[in-house]
Design a protein around this motif. Sequence first.
Motif, PDB file in Angstrom:
ATOM      1  N   MET A   1       0.841  -1.200   0.000  1.00 46.09           N
ATOM      2  CA  MET A   1       0.000   0.000   0.000  1.00 46.09           C
ATOM      3  C   MET A   1       0.880   1.255   0.000  1.00 46.09           C
ATOM      4  N   THR A   2       0.551   2.200  -0.854  1.00 47.04           N
ATOM      5  CA  THR A   2       1.330   3.432  -0.951  1.00 47.04           C
ATOM      6  C   THR A   2       1.158   4.278   0.299  1.00 47.04           C
ATOM      7  N   GLN A   3       2.271   4.815   0.787  1.00 49.33           N
ATOM      8  CA  GLN A   3       2.230   5.713   1.940  1.00 49.33           C
ATOM      9  C   GLN A   3       2.195   7.159   1.457  1.00 49.33           C
ATOM     10  N   HIS A   4       1.634   8.031   2.292  1.00 45.48           N
ATOM     11  CA  HIS A   4       1.413   9.419   1.908  1.00 45.48           C
ATOM     12  C   HIS A   4       2.060  10.360   2.923  1.00 45.48           C
TER      13      HIS A   4
ATOM     14  N   GLN B   1      -9.185  20.379   3.347  1.00 45.69           N
ATOM     15  CA  GLN B   1     -10.465  19.959   2.775  1.00 45.69           C
ATOM     16  C   GLN B   1     -10.282  19.377   1.372  1.00 45.69           C
ATOM     17  N   SER B   2      -9.391  19.971   0.593  1.00 47.11           N
ATOM     18  CA  SER B   2      -9.173  19.481  -0.766  1.00 47.11           C
ATOM     19  C   SER B   2      -8.491  18.114  -0.774  1.00 47.11           C
ATOM     20  N   LEU B   3      -7.827  17.771   0.339  1.00 46.69           N
ATOM     21  CA  LEU B   3      -7.128  16.492   0.447  1.00 46.69           C
ATOM     22  C   LEU B   3      -7.779  15.564   1.474  1.00 46.69           C
ATOM     23  N   LYS B   4      -9.044  15.818   1.780  1.00 46.26           N
ATOM     24  CA  LYS B   4      -9.692  15.075   2.873  1.00 46.26           C
ATOM     25  C   LYS B   4      -9.815  13.588   2.601  1.00 46.26           C
ATOM     26  N   ALA B   5      -9.714  13.186   1.348  1.00 46.65           N
ATOM     27  CA  ALA B   5      -9.812  11.759   1.015  1.00 46.65           C
ATOM     28  C   ALA B   5      -8.484  11.026   1.221  1.00 46.65           C
ATOM     29  N   ILE B   6      -7.417  11.779   1.496  1.00 44.52           N
ATOM     30  CA  ILE B   6      -6.092  11.176   1.656  1.00 44.52           C
ATOM     31  C   ILE B   6      -5.813  10.897   3.126  1.00 44.52           C
ATOM     32  N   SER B   7      -5.424   9.661   3.426  1.00 43.21           N
ATOM     33  CA  SER B   7      -4.984   9.321   4.782  1.00 43.21           C
ATOM     34  C   SER B   7      -3.463   9.461   4.837  1.00 43.21           C
ATOM     35  N   PHE B   8      -2.989  10.414   5.619  1.00 46.05           N
ATOM     36  CA  PHE B   8      -1.556  10.688   5.664  1.00 46.05           C
ATOM     37  C   PHE B   8      -0.859   9.862   6.740  1.00 46.05           C
ATOM     38  N   ASP B   9       0.266   9.265   6.338  1.00 44.50           N
ATOM     39  CA  ASP B   9       1.111   8.547   7.287  1.00 44.50           C
ATOM     40  C   ASP B   9       2.033   9.514   8.026  1.00 44.50           C
ATOM     41  N   LEU B  10       2.347  10.630   7.383  1.00 42.71           N
ATOM     42  CA  LEU B  10       3.360  11.537   7.912  1.00 42.71           C
ATOM     43  C   LEU B  10       3.092  12.965   7.484  1.00 42.71           C
ATOM     44  N   LEU B  11       3.264  13.885   8.443  1.00 37.81           N
ATOM     45  CA  LEU B  11       3.245  15.321   8.180  1.00 37.81           C
ATOM     46  C   LEU B  11       4.602  15.872   8.595  1.00 37.81           C
ATOM     47  N   VAL B  12       5.310  16.480   7.650  1.00 33.72           N
ATOM     48  CA  VAL B  12       6.608  17.089   7.952  1.00 33.72           C
ATOM     49  C   VAL B  12       6.450  18.607   7.928  1.00 33.72           C
ATOM     50  N   ASN B  13       6.498  19.207   9.101  1.00 31.69           N
ATOM     51  CA  ASN B  13       6.456  20.668   9.216  1.00 31.69           C
ATOM     52  C   ASN B  13       7.875  21.189   9.016  1.00 31.69           C
ATOM     53  N   ASN B  14       8.202  21.479   7.768  1.00 29.21           N
ATOM     54  CA  ASN B  14       9.555  21.891   7.404  1.00 29.21           C
ATOM     55  C   ASN B  14       9.676  23.388   7.143  1.00 29.21           C
ATOM     56  N   ALA B  15       8.626  24.031   6.656  1.00 31.09           N
ATOM     57  CA  ALA B  15       8.700  25.455   6.311  1.00 31.09           C
ATOM     58  C   ALA B  15       9.199  26.262   7.501  1.00 31.09           C
TER      59      ALA B  15
ATOM     60  N   TYR C   1      -5.248  16.732  11.255  1.00 32.67           N
ATOM     61  CA  TYR C   1      -5.448  15.705  12.280  1.00 32.67           C
ATOM     62  C   TYR C   1      -6.395  14.591  11.843  1.00 32.67           C
ATOM     63  N   PRO C   2      -7.551  14.888  11.227  1.00 32.51           N
ATOM     64  CA  PRO C   2      -8.449  13.793  10.827  1.00 32.51           C
ATOM     65  C   PRO C   2      -7.791  12.807   9.863  1.00 32.51           C
ATOM     66  N   GLN C   3      -6.997  13.330   8.917  1.00 37.08           N
ATOM     67  CA  GLN C   3      -6.333  12.454   7.958  1.00 37.08           C
ATOM     68  C   GLN C   3      -5.217  11.628   8.598  1.00 37.08           C
ATOM     69  N   LEU C   4      -4.510  12.234   9.556  1.00 37.68           N
ATOM     70  CA  LEU C   4      -3.463  11.506  10.269  1.00 37.68           C
ATOM     71  C   LEU C   4      -4.064  10.415  11.145  1.00 37.68           C
ATOM     72  N   LYS C   5      -5.142  10.757  11.826  1.00 34.00           N
ATOM     73  CA  LYS C   5      -5.804   9.792  12.702  1.00 34.00           C
ATOM     74  C   LYS C   5      -6.385   8.635  11.900  1.00 34.00           C
TER      75      LYS C   5
ATOM     76  N   GLY D   1      -0.207   7.799  12.757  1.00 33.91           N
ATOM     77  CA  GLY D   1       0.447   8.810  11.948  1.00 33.91           C
ATOM     78  C   GLY D   1       1.621   9.410  12.709  1.00 33.91           C
ATOM     79  N   VAL D   2       2.501  10.082  11.970  1.00 32.07           N
ATOM     80  CA  VAL D   2       3.660  10.737  12.578  1.00 32.07           C
ATOM     81  C   VAL D   2       3.676  12.209  12.180  1.00 32.07           C
ATOM     82  N   VAL D   3       3.908  13.070  13.155  1.00 36.04           N
ATOM     83  CA  VAL D   3       4.129  14.484  12.919  1.00 36.04           C
ATOM     84  C   VAL D   3       5.587  14.778  13.239  1.00 36.04           C
ATOM     85  N   ALA D   4       6.344  15.220  12.241  1.00 36.61           N
ATOM     86  CA  ALA D   4       7.748  15.562  12.430  1.00 36.61           C
ATOM     87  C   ALA D   4       7.922  17.060  12.204  1.00 36.61           C
ATOM     88  N   CYS D   5       8.331  17.764  13.247  1.00 33.86           N
ATOM     89  CA  CYS D   5       8.523  19.217  13.156  1.00 33.86           C
ATOM     90  C   CYS D   5      10.011  19.520  13.145  1.00 33.86           C
ATOM     91  N   LEU D   6      10.467  20.199  12.086  1.00 37.71           N
ATOM     92  CA  LEU D   6      11.877  20.550  12.025  1.00 37.71           C
ATOM     93  C   LEU D   6      12.158  21.730  12.933  1.00 37.71           C
TER      94      LEU D   6
END
Length: 231
Positions: free
Chosen positions: A1-4, A70-84, A121-125, A130-135
């Motif tokens: 399964m592809t990860q997002h 909202q535009s990506l609400k159908a995507i279940s995210f495995d990871l959010l990288v707060n890099n900006a 949060y809904p997509q990560l949950k 899910g993983v949140v990585a903050c740089l």
Amino acid sequence: MTQHVLITGANRGIGLALTELYLKSGWSVYATCRDITQAPELTALQRIHEHLFVSELDVTDHHAIEQLSQSLKAISFDLLVNNAGYYGPKGYGFGNTDADEWRKVFEINTIAPLKLVEAFYPQLKANQPGVVACLSSKVGSMAENTSGGGYIYRSSKAALNSVVKSLSNDLLPQGIICIALHPGWVQTEMGGPNALIDTQTSAKGLKQVIDSVGEADSGLFMDYQGNYLPW
């Protein structure tokens, strides 16, 4: 399964290197940048990778963050990288702190990561865990601050570390792991040409750390080599 994965600030530096690395690892990458017209390397990648999706996003625009979620609400995210991130002015000393720039740095480095987690949060949950990585940065460590100065950037990253710690307490019961990461002193626009490592080295290390984290690591501060850092 592809990860997002969702990566902010992906137009250059560490964000771009992470985007390339996750694509090579077979992930679907949702990359954001503030101005697509100023992101030639990212858009070039998009032309050759069908699993790279680029969106324009100013991370200080909270309404835009909600719209993107909202535009990506159908995507279940495995990871959010707060890099900006944004360094702000350099070379100023005690007594010369620009308060307007300080607010801008806090908006980007501290407030935006929390608003992104809240929005996605809904997509990560949905793709628990899910993983949140903050740089973050080692200069945000209280224990490591032995030289003073750098009031604006230091305080924004120290505050980000506090946000990560609170997120870890709030979200771990739902299976979401939150970590703060120091990418090293990296040869980027922010780090400068004299930095010790290149973006590929940093990105590779960061990905290895993210791949290996477990629930026991949530709320901790680590560097790109997997070493734990003091608050």
